[in-house]
Scaffold this active site. Sequence first.
Site, short mmCIF file in Angstrom:
data_model
loop_
_atom_site.label_atom_id
_atom_site.label_comp_id
_atom_site.label_asym_id
_atom_site.label_seq_id
_atom_site.Cartn_x
_atom_site.Cartn_y
_atom_site.Cartn_z
N SER A 29 61.31 70.35 48.15
CA SER A 29 60.83 69.51 47.07
C SER A 29 60.51 70.36 45.83
CB SER A 29 59.64 68.70 47.58
OG SER A 29 59.30 67.65 46.73
N HIS B 196 65.15 66.31 47.60
CA HIS B 196 65.05 64.86 47.77
C HIS B 196 64.52 64.27 46.47
CE1 HIS B 196 60.65 65.18 49.50
NE2 HIS B 196 60.77 65.73 48.32
#
Length: 196
Positions: free
Chosen positions: A96, A121
């Site tokens: 992330s 993501h």
Amino acid sequence: MIPVVIEQTSRGERSYDIYSRLLKDRIIMLTGPVEDNMANSIIAQLLFLDAQDNTKDIYLYINSPGGSVSAGLAIVDTMNFIKSDVQTIVMGIAASMGTIIASSGAKGKRFMLPNAEYLIHQPMGGTGGGTQQSDMAIAAEQLLKTRKKLEKILSDNSGKTIKQIHKDAERDYWMDAKETLKYGFIDEIMENNELK
């Protein structure tokens, strides 16, 4: 508990916490969730080392599951702001916001240990209970803006198109070191302090 190291000096012994000793060698450890206090500490260390000598590289070791977008982008902006090249070395995980930070190291100086992992993501967000509909719409619009900003950074850092990043980040997209190298987020896989 933070380990302490003892160093012999001309004036006798000097003890340091391990992170202060590593900082003497221009090494910064970015570990754990990215949040404001951690980001402020990383930024202060980057600014200190750059002010000390901006012709030498800074080594940023990363093992992070990600976290706050604003805190992470503050680190990335500082990495880009200072004159020193920031080498990034991923150990364990860069997920992330950890991926955004790790891939933002100086081009040609982004490394990963062989058993480390990368995850991209889409950003997550929420409004919590009791939020009125108009505020939810504002939060959703802001989340879309954030996603576009992060996809642009990942595209710039990897050489992939924004369309490809958008597709891959739709769900959790895990990569091992070889896959991360092929994707373009790192420049080399490092093993035993040697490039592989």
